[in-house]
Motif scaffolding. Structure first.
Motif, PDB file in Angstrom:
ATOM      1  N   TYR A  33      68.519  78.562  91.605  1.00 60.86           N
ATOM      2  CA  TYR A  33      68.040  77.772  90.476  1.00 60.86           C
ATOM      3  C   TYR A  33      69.052  76.676  90.129  1.00 60.86           C
ATOM      4  CZ  TYR A  33      65.679  82.260  89.807  1.00 60.86           C
ATOM      5  OH  TYR A  33      64.967  83.413  89.992  1.00 60.86           O
ATOM      6  N   TRP A  34      68.532  75.612  89.541  1.00 62.07           N
ATOM      7  CA  TRP A  34      69.367  74.637  88.848  1.00 62.07           C
ATOM      8  C   TRP A  34      68.862  74.523  87.409  1.00 62.07           C
ATOM      9  CZ3 TRP A  34      73.870  72.665  90.387  1.00 62.07           C
ATOM     10  CH2 TRP A  34      74.163  72.669  91.765  1.00 62.07           C
ATOM     11  N   TYR A  35      69.843  74.499  86.494  1.00 60.01           N
ATOM     12  CA  TYR A  35      69.595  74.279  85.079  1.00 60.01           C
ATOM     13  C   TYR A  35      70.530  73.174  84.632  1.00 60.01           C
ATOM     14  CZ  TYR A  35      67.298  78.898  84.780  1.00 60.01           C
ATOM     15  OH  TYR A  35      66.464  79.983  84.941  1.00 60.01           O
ATOM     16  N   ARG A  36      70.199  72.566  83.508  1.00 63.01           N
ATOM     17  CA  ARG A  36      71.153  71.626  82.946  1.00 63.01           C
ATOM     18  C   ARG A  36      71.269  71.858  81.443  1.00 63.01           C
ATOM     19  NH1 ARG A  36      68.296  65.618  82.461  1.00 63.01           N
ATOM     20  NH2 ARG A  36      67.124  66.127  80.571  1.00 63.01           N
ATOM     21  N   GLN A  37      72.387  71.386  80.906  1.00 65.03           N
ATOM     22  CA  GLN A  37      72.647  71.528  79.472  1.00 65.03           C
ATOM     23  C   GLN A  37      73.266  70.236  78.976  1.00 65.03           C
ATOM     24  OE1 GLN A  37      75.579  74.491  78.287  1.00 65.03           O
ATOM     25  NE2 GLN A  37      74.434  74.953  76.422  1.00 65.03           N
ATOM     26  N   ILE A  38      72.491  69.478  78.227  1.00 55.93           N
ATOM     27  CA  ILE A  38      73.018  68.293  77.572  1.00 55.93           C
ATOM     28  C   ILE A  38      73.908  68.764  76.432  1.00 55.93           C
ATOM     29  CG2 ILE A  38      72.380  66.268  76.202  1.00 55.93           C
ATOM     30  CD1 ILE A  38      69.845  66.111  77.964  1.00 55.93           C
ATOM     31  N   LEU A  39      74.965  68.036  76.183  1.00 56.78           N
ATOM     32  CA  LEU A  39      75.976  68.456  75.205  1.00 56.78           C
ATOM     33  C   LEU A  39      75.334  68.846  73.877  1.00 56.78           C
ATOM     34  CD1 LEU A  39      79.038  68.719  74.725  1.00 56.78           C
ATOM     35  CD2 LEU A  39      78.985  66.388  73.835  1.00 56.78           C
ATOM     36  N   GLY A  40      75.616  70.073  73.436  1.00 59.63           N
ATOM     37  CA  GLY A  40      75.132  70.538  72.149  1.00 59.63           C
ATOM     38  C   GLY A  40      73.705  71.018  72.145  1.00 59.63           C
ATOM     39  N   GLN A  41      73.069  71.064  73.325  1.00 58.62           N
ATOM     40  CA  GLN A  41      71.667  71.462  73.379  1.00 58.62           C
ATOM     41  C   GLN A  41      71.481  72.738  74.200  1.00 58.62           C
ATOM     42  OE1 GLN A  41      68.829  68.347  74.084  1.00 58.62           O
ATOM     43  NE2 GLN A  41      70.095  66.793  73.091  1.00 58.62           N
ATOM     44  N   LYS A  42      70.221  73.156  74.285  1.00 57.92           N
ATOM     45  CA  LYS A  42      69.894  74.370  75.022  1.00 57.92           C
ATOM     46  C   LYS A  42      70.098  74.183  76.517  1.00 57.92           C
ATOM     47  CE  LYS A  42      65.865  75.497  72.158  1.00 57.92           C
ATOM     48  NZ  LYS A  42      64.428  75.852  72.234  1.00 57.92           N
ATOM     49  N   GLU A  44      68.436  74.127  79.968  1.00 53.42           N
ATOM     50  CA  GLU A  44      67.046  73.815  80.350  1.00 53.42           C
ATOM     51  C   GLU A  44      66.852  74.045  81.846  1.00 53.42           C
ATOM     52  OE1 GLU A  44      65.671  69.916  78.110  1.00 53.42           O
ATOM     53  OE2 GLU A  44      67.625  69.624  79.070  1.00 53.42           O
ATOM     54  N   PHE A  45      65.760  74.646  82.197  1.00 53.69           N
ATOM     55  CA  PHE A  45      65.402  74.881  83.591  1.00 53.69           C
ATOM     56  C   PHE A  45      65.050  73.566  84.284  1.00 53.69           C
ATOM     57  CE2 PHE A  45      63.528  76.944  87.174  1.00 53.69           C
ATOM     58  CZ  PHE A  45      62.350  76.267  87.472  1.00 53.69           C
ATOM     59  N   LEU A  46      65.542  73.411  85.506  1.00 51.38           N
ATOM     60  CA  LEU A  46      65.162  72.259  86.328  1.00 51.38           C
ATOM     61  C   LEU A  46      64.249  72.681  87.477  1.00 51.38           C
ATOM     62  CD1 LEU A  46      68.531  70.291  86.683  1.00 51.38           C
ATOM     63  CD2 LEU A  46      66.583  69.737  85.242  1.00 51.38           C
ATOM     64  N   VAL A  47      64.740  73.640  88.291  1.00 51.53           N
ATOM     65  CA  VAL A  47      64.018  73.942  89.522  1.00 51.53           C
ATOM     66  C   VAL A  47      64.414  75.327  90.012  1.00 51.53           C
ATOM     67  CG1 VAL A  47      65.808  72.903  90.987  1.00 51.53           C
ATOM     68  CG2 VAL A  47      63.434  72.966  91.809  1.00 51.53           C
ATOM     69  N   SER A  48      63.470  75.990  90.671  1.00 50.19           N
ATOM     70  CA  SER A  48      63.778  77.238  91.359  1.00 50.19           C
ATOM     71  C   SER A  48      63.404  77.100  92.828  1.00 50.19           C
ATOM     72  CB  SER A  48      63.046  78.419  90.715  1.00 50.19           C
ATOM     73  OG  SER A  48      61.647  78.217  90.749  1.00 50.19           O
TER      74      SER A  48
END
Lengths: 111, 113
Positions: A33-42, A44-48
């Motif tokens: 999986y790839w997820y990302r997290q913008i500063l100060g935020q949740k 978030e799922f990108l791709v599996s």
């Protein structure tokens, strides 16, 4: 104890440039999986990814994004033409099935 | 919908006290829940999980409680230590989500010595 590893830990790039973020999942895991997290935020799922193909992707994962498992150990996320709003922490995760184990992340800054 | 620039709730506890961190999840069809701990600049670290056929699960110093009736999850940390200071996220998944995790907003835990 086996861990997910990611490189680089930090990446600074100019808007419009391509970046490749690399991950080495835990060796006997099947789901990636790839997820990302913008500063100060949740987070978030990108791709599996399973069985050498994308199994699910979010609306964030548009045509600028791609993933690849080029060999038996690496799992990469490519952003073809980075935008300012791509600046975030990017986390790779892997799973045998069920619990997902996360890497330490790559901090991407797009200028 | 998504919130921009979330202001995370903060729980401050004294070292040695017990902590309770709460989470409201979104989907009544979710059947697997995980608590993660995230220290500054690091990735989410697995703490404990629970399936929807259980309402309580215990680990070392941690307990997770699941109330499906009100879609509520809690994480209890016994004898909280300074090393427990972090942001804690609950995550849910289930058939409707495929196998992706949907994360909650997070709670900051600060442990005072």
């Amino acid at each position: 104890e086996p861990e997910v590893t990611q490189t680089p830990s930090h990446q600074v790039t100019q808007m419009g440039q391509e970046v490749i973020l690399r991950c080495v999942p835990i060796s006997n895991h099947l789901y990636f999986y790839w997820y990302r997290q913008i500063l100060g935020q949740k987070v978030e799922f990108l791709v599996s990814f399973y069985n050498n193909e994308i199994s699910e992707k979010s609306e964030i994962f548009d045509d600028q994004f791609s993933v690849e498992r080029p060999d038996g150990s690496n799992f990469t996320l490519k952003i073809r033409s980075t935008k300012l709003e791509d600046s975030a922490m990017y986390f790779c995760a892997s799973s045998p099935m069920g619990t997902q184990y996360f890497g330490p992340g790559t901090r991407l800054l797009v200028l | 919908g998504e919130s921009v620039g979330l202001h995370l709730p903060t729980l401050s506890v004294q070292e040695g006290d017990n902590s309770i961190i709460n989470c409201a999840y979104s989907n009544s069809a979710s059947d697997y829940f995980i608590w993660y701990k995230q220290e500054s600049g690091k990735g989410p670290q697995f703490i404990i999980d629970i399936r929807s056929n259980m309402d309580k699960r215990q680990g070392q110093r941690v307990t997770v409680l699941l109330n499906k009736t009100v879609k509520h999850l809690s994480l209890q940390i016994a004898a909280t230590q300074p090393g427990d200071s972090a942001v804690y996220f609950c995550a849910e998944t289930g058939m409707e989500y495929g196998n992706k995790l949907v994360f909650g907003a997070g709670t900051i835990l600060r442990v005072k010595s």
